[in-house]
Design a protein around this motif. Structure first.
Motif, PDB file in Angstrom:
ATOM      1  N   LYS A 471       0.698  -1.677  -0.200  1.00 60.37           N
ATOM      2  CA  LYS A 471      -0.177   0.055  -0.343  1.00 60.37           C
ATOM      3  C   LYS A 471       0.604   1.182  -0.440  1.00 60.37           C
ATOM      4  O   LYS A 471       0.380   2.241  -0.335  1.00 60.37           O
ATOM      5  CB  LYS A 471      -0.720   0.263   1.157  1.00 60.37           C
ATOM      6  CG  LYS A 471      -0.391  -0.498   2.852  1.00 60.37           C
ATOM      7  CD  LYS A 471      -1.259   0.175   3.390  1.00 60.37           C
ATOM      8  CE  LYS A 471      -0.277  -0.171   5.119  1.00 60.37           C
ATOM      9  NZ  LYS A 471      -1.344   0.562   5.885  1.00 60.37           N
ATOM     10  N   ILE A 472       2.036   1.459   0.553  1.00 56.60           N
ATOM     11  CA  ILE A 472       3.026   2.330   1.191  1.00 56.60           C
ATOM     12  C   ILE A 472       3.749   2.832  -0.938  1.00 56.60           C
ATOM     13  O   ILE A 472       3.129   4.020  -1.624  1.00 56.60           O
ATOM     14  CB  ILE A 472       3.959   2.556   1.060  1.00 56.60           C
ATOM     15  CG1 ILE A 472       3.820   1.426   2.084  1.00 56.60           C
ATOM     16  CG2 ILE A 472       5.215   3.147   0.854  1.00 56.60           C
ATOM     17  CD1 ILE A 472       3.477   2.824   3.266  1.00 56.60           C
ATOM     18  N   GLY A 473       3.666   1.937  -2.200  1.00 58.70           N
ATOM     19  CA  GLY A 473       4.367   2.234  -3.252  1.00 58.70           C
ATOM     20  C   GLY A 473       3.042   2.357  -4.468  1.00 58.70           C
ATOM     21  O   GLY A 473       3.689   2.726  -5.477  1.00 58.70           O
ATOM     22  N   ALA A 496       7.606   6.971  -2.589  1.00 59.80           N
ATOM     23  CA  ALA A 496       6.405   6.375  -3.025  1.00 59.80           C
ATOM     24  C   ALA A 496       5.251   7.080  -2.780  1.00 59.80           C
ATOM     25  O   ALA A 496       5.515   8.220  -1.885  1.00 59.80           O
ATOM     26  CB  ALA A 496       6.246   5.468  -2.618  1.00 59.80           C
ATOM     27  N   PRO A 497       4.472   7.060  -3.435  1.00 56.43           N
ATOM     28  CA  PRO A 497       3.035   7.994  -3.428  1.00 56.43           C
ATOM     29  C   PRO A 497       2.282   8.042  -2.105  1.00 56.43           C
ATOM     30  O   PRO A 497       2.397   9.073  -1.860  1.00 56.43           O
ATOM     31  CB  PRO A 497       2.002   6.859  -4.488  1.00 56.43           C
ATOM     32  CG  PRO A 497       3.289   5.923  -5.431  1.00 56.43           C
ATOM     33  CD  PRO A 497       4.217   6.102  -4.250  1.00 56.43           C
ATOM     34  N   GLU A 498       3.003   6.914  -1.091  1.00 54.84           N
ATOM     35  CA  GLU A 498       2.363   6.864   0.189  1.00 54.84           C
ATOM     36  C   GLU A 498       3.064   8.826   0.868  1.00 54.84           C
ATOM     37  O   GLU A 498       2.538   9.138   1.849  1.00 54.84           O
ATOM     38  CB  GLU A 498       2.980   6.128   1.650  1.00 54.84           C
ATOM     39  CG  GLU A 498       2.754   6.381   2.238  1.00 54.84           C
ATOM     40  CD  GLU A 498       1.712   6.352   2.819  1.00 54.84           C
ATOM     41  OE1 GLU A 498       1.171   7.056   4.176  1.00 54.84           O
ATOM     42  OE2 GLU A 498       0.653   6.025   1.738  1.00 54.84           O
ATOM     43  N   GLU A 499       4.450   9.127   0.216  1.00 56.70           N
ATOM     44  CA  GLU A 499       4.741  10.147   0.802  1.00 56.70           C
ATOM     45  C   GLU A 499       3.584  11.827   0.640  1.00 56.70           C
ATOM     46  O   GLU A 499       3.781  12.580   1.050  1.00 56.70           O
ATOM     47  CB  GLU A 499       6.379  10.699   0.114  1.00 56.70           C
ATOM     48  CG  GLU A 499       6.786  11.679   0.009  1.00 56.70           C
ATOM     49  CD  GLU A 499       7.596  12.067  -0.262  1.00 56.70           C
ATOM     50  OE1 GLU A 499       9.513  12.284  -0.061  1.00 56.70           O
ATOM     51  OE2 GLU A 499       8.350  12.191  -1.663  1.00 56.70           O
ATOM     52  N   VAL A 500       3.092  11.276  -0.369  1.00 52.03           N
ATOM     53  CA  VAL A 500       2.644  12.990  -0.952  1.00 52.03           C
ATOM     54  C   VAL A 500       1.214  12.519   0.025  1.00 52.03           C
ATOM     55  O   VAL A 500      -0.334  13.356  -0.854  1.00 52.03           O
ATOM     56  CB  VAL A 500       2.395  13.203  -1.899  1.00 52.03           C
ATOM     57  CG1 VAL A 500       3.452  13.666  -2.758  1.00 52.03           C
ATOM     58  CG2 VAL A 500       2.469  11.643  -3.155  1.00 52.03           C
ATOM     59  N   HIS A 522      10.794   2.838  -7.570  1.00 54.05           N
ATOM     60  CA  HIS A 522      10.243   3.467  -6.253  1.00 54.05           C
ATOM     61  C   HIS A 522       8.903   2.769  -5.899  1.00 54.05           C
ATOM     62  O   HIS A 522       8.211   1.710  -6.671  1.00 54.05           O
ATOM     63  CB  HIS A 522       9.607   4.641  -6.536  1.00 54.05           C
ATOM     64  CG  HIS A 522      10.671   5.619  -6.111  1.00 54.05           C
ATOM     65  ND1 HIS A 522      11.270   5.547  -8.594  1.00 54.05           N
ATOM     66  CD2 HIS A 522      11.619   6.330  -5.748  1.00 54.05           C
ATOM     67  CE1 HIS A 522      12.269   6.626  -8.224  1.00 54.05           C
ATOM     68  NE2 HIS A 522      12.964   7.467  -7.140  1.00 54.05           N
ATOM     69  N   GLY A 523       9.459   2.287  -4.717  1.00 55.21           N
ATOM     70  CA  GLY A 523       7.820   1.137  -4.005  1.00 55.21           C
ATOM     71  C   GLY A 523       8.292  -0.377  -3.630  1.00 55.21           C
ATOM     72  O   GLY A 523       7.306  -0.844  -2.768  1.00 55.21           O
ATOM     73  N   THR A 524       9.462  -0.551  -3.946  1.00 54.97           N
ATOM     74  CA  THR A 524       9.785  -1.781  -4.124  1.00 54.97           C
ATOM     75  C   THR A 524      11.337  -2.399  -3.543  1.00 54.97           C
ATOM     76  O   THR A 524      10.793  -2.107  -2.485  1.00 54.97           O
ATOM     77  CB  THR A 524      10.058  -1.698  -5.714  1.00 54.97           C
ATOM     78  OG1 THR A 524      11.043  -1.232  -6.552  1.00 54.97           O
ATOM     79  CG2 THR A 524       8.854  -2.422  -6.879  1.00 54.97           C
ATOM     80  N   ILE A 630       8.411   5.376   4.861  1.00 53.53           N
ATOM     81  CA  ILE A 630       7.982   5.234   2.857  1.00 53.53           C
ATOM     82  C   ILE A 630       9.905   4.866   2.362  1.00 53.53           C
ATOM     83  O   ILE A 630       9.788   4.273   1.109  1.00 53.53           O
ATOM     84  CB  ILE A 630       7.571   6.608   3.254  1.00 53.53           C
ATOM     85  CG1 ILE A 630       7.043   6.716   3.813  1.00 53.53           C
ATOM     86  CG2 ILE A 630       7.440   6.693   1.731  1.00 53.53           C
ATOM     87  CD1 ILE A 630       6.010   7.973   3.315  1.00 53.53           C
ATOM     88  N   ASN A 631      11.045   5.416   2.808  1.00 48.95           N
ATOM     89  CA  ASN A 631      11.825   5.610   1.323  1.00 48.95           C
ATOM     90  C   ASN A 631      12.823   4.509   1.758  1.00 48.95           C
ATOM     91  O   ASN A 631      12.605   4.063   2.896  1.00 48.95           O
ATOM     92  CB  ASN A 631      12.598   7.229   2.531  1.00 48.95           C
ATOM     93  CG  ASN A 631      11.371   8.346   1.726  1.00 48.95           C
ATOM     94  OD1 ASN A 631      11.121   8.538   3.086  1.00 48.95           O
ATOM     95  ND2 ASN A 631      11.973   8.631   0.921  1.00 48.95           N
ATOM     96  N   TYR A 632      13.774   4.331   1.208  1.00 45.90           N
ATOM     97  CA  TYR A 632      14.724   3.604   1.336  1.00 45.90           C
ATOM     98  C   TYR A 632      15.783   3.559   2.078  1.00 45.90           C
ATOM     99  O   TYR A 632      15.882   4.696   2.157  1.00 45.90           O
ATOM    100  CB  TYR A 632      15.316   3.263  -0.492  1.00 45.90           C
ATOM    101  CG  TYR A 632      14.184   2.710  -1.660  1.00 45.90           C
ATOM    102  CD1 TYR A 632      13.478   1.876  -0.801  1.00 45.90           C
ATOM    103  CD2 TYR A 632      15.211   2.636  -2.450  1.00 45.90           C
ATOM    104  CE1 TYR A 632      12.600   1.279  -2.471  1.00 45.90           C
ATOM    105  CE2 TYR A 632      14.317   2.439  -3.996  1.00 45.90           C
ATOM    106  CZ  TYR A 632      12.182   1.507  -3.852  1.00 45.90           C
ATOM    107  OH  TYR A 632      11.740   0.925  -4.198  1.00 45.90           O
ATOM    108  N   PHE A 633      16.535   3.035   2.824  1.00 45.93           N
ATOM    109  CA  PHE A 633      17.642   3.046   3.595  1.00 45.93           C
ATOM    110  C   PHE A 633      19.228   3.096   2.798  1.00 45.93           C
ATOM    111  O   PHE A 633      20.077   3.126   3.521  1.00 45.93           O
ATOM    112  CB  PHE A 633      17.807   1.980   4.719  1.00 45.93           C
ATOM    113  CG  PHE A 633      16.773   2.148   5.527  1.00 45.93           C
ATOM    114  CD1 PHE A 633      17.042   2.984   5.971  1.00 45.93           C
ATOM    115  CD2 PHE A 633      15.653   1.466   5.054  1.00 45.93           C
ATOM    116  CE1 PHE A 633      15.348   3.319   7.237  1.00 45.93           C
ATOM    117  CE2 PHE A 633      14.124   1.443   6.105  1.00 45.93           C
ATOM    118  CZ  PHE A 633      14.621   2.982   7.624  1.00 45.93           C
ATOM    119  N   ARG A 634      19.056   2.254   1.393  1.00 46.83           N
ATOM    120  CA  ARG A 634      20.019   2.457   0.310  1.00 46.83           C
ATOM    121  C   ARG A 634      19.839   3.173  -0.484  1.00 46.83           C
ATOM    122  O   ARG A 634      18.691   2.940  -1.250  1.00 46.83           O
ATOM    123  CB  ARG A 634      20.527   1.493   0.079  1.00 46.83           C
ATOM    124  CG  ARG A 634      21.430   0.281   1.895  1.00 46.83           C
ATOM    125  CD  ARG A 634      21.389  -1.481   1.019  1.00 46.83           C
ATOM    126  NE  ARG A 634      20.833  -1.729   0.206  1.00 46.83           N
ATOM    127  CZ  ARG A 634      19.853  -2.744  -0.724  1.00 46.83           C
ATOM    128  NH1 ARG A 634      21.644  -2.102  -1.722  1.00 46.83           N
ATOM    129  NH2 ARG A 634      19.113  -3.412  -0.458  1.00 46.83           N
TER     130      ARG A 634
END
Length: 724
Positions: A471-473, A496-500, A522-524, A630-634
């Motif tokens: 659901k985040i991406g 990801a879309p969850e950000e906005v 993104h989102g993956t 939401i965001n990637y760590f790498r």
């Protein structure tokens, strides 16, 4: 006898090579494997004088054999006549024409180029009342000439006869050889005769004054109107650029057509048979030649290369209303392209095989503008802003045959694919489709693509303990009934879309339909992002725009961080229905200078991939996000490189943004330098633009203490933009 002067031919070859470099024509050859090794007559459609230069040269490049051809008798005067003699051309009124051609074909010396239409068919009208009928010098319609088919039949007839006489009657064989100025049966090729249909298609067909026509008019006063038109049309092709698609169709074997009993009796006859003598089977061979000519003509025009002009012309022809807007025409062109390119046995211009979603957003403006200028010039339509008014009474006007390419190329374009019935039927269905159904189909299609793309990528790149919940991406569509407008809201890098979502929900509650696309990669997982380019991200934005453009009358583009840059970049393409654009903390200039090292790091990684594994490679660097859920760590280094290329591309095109623009920036943004947004403001082409600085030390201002003020300011801008 016609012979090719090696000197003249070599000079011609060098001359055409030089012209290729000078002019902008692009020649593409298809079906070269259909040119037989044996004896062949190439039957070609005739639309311009360029075929007489381009085709012999192209065939020579493919086969290594010089080509001989028939040329109109009026050309055999002065230096031009001497040149034509030198390259082996034969006059259509040469009394020994047939004998010369048959002799050459019997010997298998050269392929022959013959135009069954007999002269240039400038209006491309070849079918009338279900029959092949072509404009003649008398102003009436006539069937195409059967000469190419008849010569192929007669050549194979005499080849079979000479082969028979060689075994049965040496004396009669010698008499028959002398008829064709042959001294020995060894000179006769054993290879079978073939008739090869060839189509030449030009795109685009445009006509205007040009340097070639001006020079000719200066040198020769009072040029005939017919010559002026040819210089304007064919000169424009050469100087402005034209794609010339040459397609060789399946060769037609002649030998099976001679198995009729009457023809076999003449082949085996023990009396001398002269080329112009009485032949009992001649009426039968004439009927066969007529049928063969119709088959060749059908094959020639079935190999027409279909292009954008053909599709637009038929959409306009079949559209049932009196007017339509540019966006409606663009979407029908998109749907037509997606539909007809699935047809088998029809050749399409290379442009129709590209991603049409991308072209709809980036190229259709120019493609349509170019064609509509032609249609308006021909009196077919009248433009009023973005509205096209069809002039129904002038859809089929009478034009002078010799100037129709200049005066009404629209009709020429229609005629060119009139014979392709499966194509025109499909185009009629697309053109007559109700607007509501068209929009519904396309909205559903682009939504399905976005959702399926995410599902496939999530499955392929999912990483345990690193990938976020689906659901985040997932791309999200916040739809309203009768919205004020549609808002495309694009998330940032490594998000990801969850950000906005908070801003999307707010705008949806205040009367807007909102779509939040997922940028590819993104989102993956970071591994997915490492494979993507900024063009992939832009394409995700463009598909999102098409979802909204098929849902709302007005569209506003907006985004956060990198998404803001993508929204601005999309706005530079002058998309239909886009009324405004807003950018929040646009990632134009990053705080971390090390980001500029990304291209060098990517190059190092590629080199290292070819060597032994080395700990010095750094495909990813750690990331400490504001929104860890939401965001990637790498962070993939290649992704940062793409970000840099995106900002470079945006900086080149900012002056193309013409719609109202709102720029919002955090004063102490730790990720994006505020100087970047000031540069955007200065270079933006919009007359109506505003820059607002919010006192905040956060990059992610769509959440937190200033978010409500940001939302309210965006809403105020939207309400003003879509109601003005």
């Amino acid at each position: 006898m016609a012979d090719i002067s090696r000197l003249v031919f070599s000079l011609s070859k060098l001359g055409i090579k030089a012209l290729e470099r000078l002019f902008k024509a692009s020649v593409r050859v298809y079906g070269a494997e259909n040119i037989p090794d044996g004896v062949s007559i190439l039957a070609v459609n005739h639309f311009t004088r360029l075929e007489t230069l381009i085709l012999p040269y192209q065939i020579y490049k493919l086969t290594g054999r010089p080509v001989m051809s028939l040329a109109h008798h009026g050309l055999f005067t002065g230096p031009l006549g001497s040149y034509l003699d030198g390259v082996g051309a034969v006059s259509t009124k040469d009394p020994n024409r047939d004998k010369i051609i048959i002799r050459s074909l019997l010997m298998g010396e050269h392929p022959w180029l013959i135009f069954p239409e007999g002269s240039m068919v400038k209006d491309k009208k070849i079918v009338e009342s279900g029959k092949f009928l072509i404009y003649s010098a008398t102003g009436t319609r006539r069937p195409p000439h059967t000469g190419a088919a008849a010569l192929a039949l007669r050549t194979e007839f005499y080849r079979r006869r000479l082969c028979h006489l060689r075994q049965t009657d040496p004396a009669l064989l010698q008499q028959q050889l002398e008829v064709f100025d042959l001294s020995s049966p060894d000179q006769v090729s054993e290879r079978e005769t073939f008739l090869v249909p060839v189509n030449v298609t030009y795109y685009p067909i445009r006509s205007q004054q040009n340097a070639i026509e001006k020079i000719a008019s200066y040198v020769v006063r009072d040029l005939p109107e017919r010559i002026v038109e040819e210089l304007q049309t064919e000169g424009t092709m050469l100087l402005s650029g034209v794609d010339i698609d040459i397609t060789f169709g399946k060769p037609l074997a002649i030998s099976p057509l001679l198995k009729k009993r009457k023809i076999q009796q003449d082949i085996l006859s023990q009396r001398p048979i002269l080329p112009d003598g009485v032949l009992p089977s001649r009426p039968l061979m004439r009927r066969i030649a007529g049928n063969l000519t119709r088959k060749v003509m059908a094959s020639i025009y079935l190999n027409t290369t279909v292009n954008y002009d053909h599709l637009i012309a038929y959409i306009l022809k079949y559209y049932p209303g009196h007017r339509l807007n540019l966006f409606d025409l663009a979407e029908r062109l998109y749907l037509a392209t997606e539909t007809v390119t699935k047809l088998k046995n029809i050749r399409f211009h290379s442009g129709l095989h590209h991603d049409q979603c991308v072209r709809l957003c980036r190229r259709y403006h120019q493609i349509l503008a170019d064609f509509l200028e032609v249609a308006e010039k021909g009196g077919v339509i009248r433009m009023e802003g973005n509205t096209i008014h069809k002039q129904k009474l002038r859809m089929k006007p009478l034009f002078n045959f010799h100037t129709i390419r200049r005066d009404n190329p629209y009709q020429v374009i229609l005629n060119e694919v009139e014979f392709l019935h499966p194509l025109t039927r499909k185009l009629r269905v697309v053109a007559e489709q109700p607007q509501w159904l068209l929009r519904w189909r396309l909205r559903r299609k682009f939504l399905r693509i976005a959702k399926q793309e995410f599902a496939d990528d999530y499955k392929a790149y999912y990483r345990q303990d690193e990938s976020k919940p689906r659901k985040i991406g997932a791309p999200t569509f916040y739809r309203r009934f009768r919205p004020k407008a549609g808002v495309l809201l694009v998330h940032g890098y490594m998000a990801a879309p969850e950000e906005v979502r908070p801003l999307a929900t707010y705008l949806h509650q205040h009367g807007y339909t909102v779509f939040t696309p997922r940028l590819r990669g993104h989102g993956t997982s970071p591994e997915d992002l490492a494979l993507r380019t900024w063009e992939d991200w832009l394409q995700s934005v463009e598909r999102g725009y098409l979802v909204l453009a098929n849902s709302c009358e007005d569209v506003v583009l907006g985004g956060f961080s990198v998404g803001a840059g993508l929204a601005l970049l999309a706005a530079t393409n002058m998309l239909y229905k886009v009324r405004a654009v807003f950018a929040i903390n646009c990632a134009m200039r990053l705080r971390r200078r090390s980001a500029r090292l990304a291209p060098a790091v990517v190059l190092w990684n590629k080199l290292a991939d070819k060597l032994v594994k080395d700990d010095g490679r750094r495909h990813f660097v750690p990331n400490e996000p504001e929104n860890p859920h939401i965001n990637y760590f790498r962070n993939p280094i290649s992704g940062v490189k793409e970000l840099m290329e995106l900002t470079d591309e945006l900086s080149k095109r900012l002056d193309r943004v013409s719609v109202p623009a709102l720029l919002i920036q955090s004063s102490d943004d730790p990720v994006v330098h505020p100087e970047g947004i000031k540069r955007i403001y200065e270079e933006l082409g919009s007359q109506d633009k505003e820059l607002i600085m919010f006192n905040s030390d956060r990059h992610g201002i769509l959440r937190g203490d200033v978010s409500e003020r940001v939302f309210a300011r965006v809403l105020e801008f939207l309400d003003k933009s879509v109601t003005s």
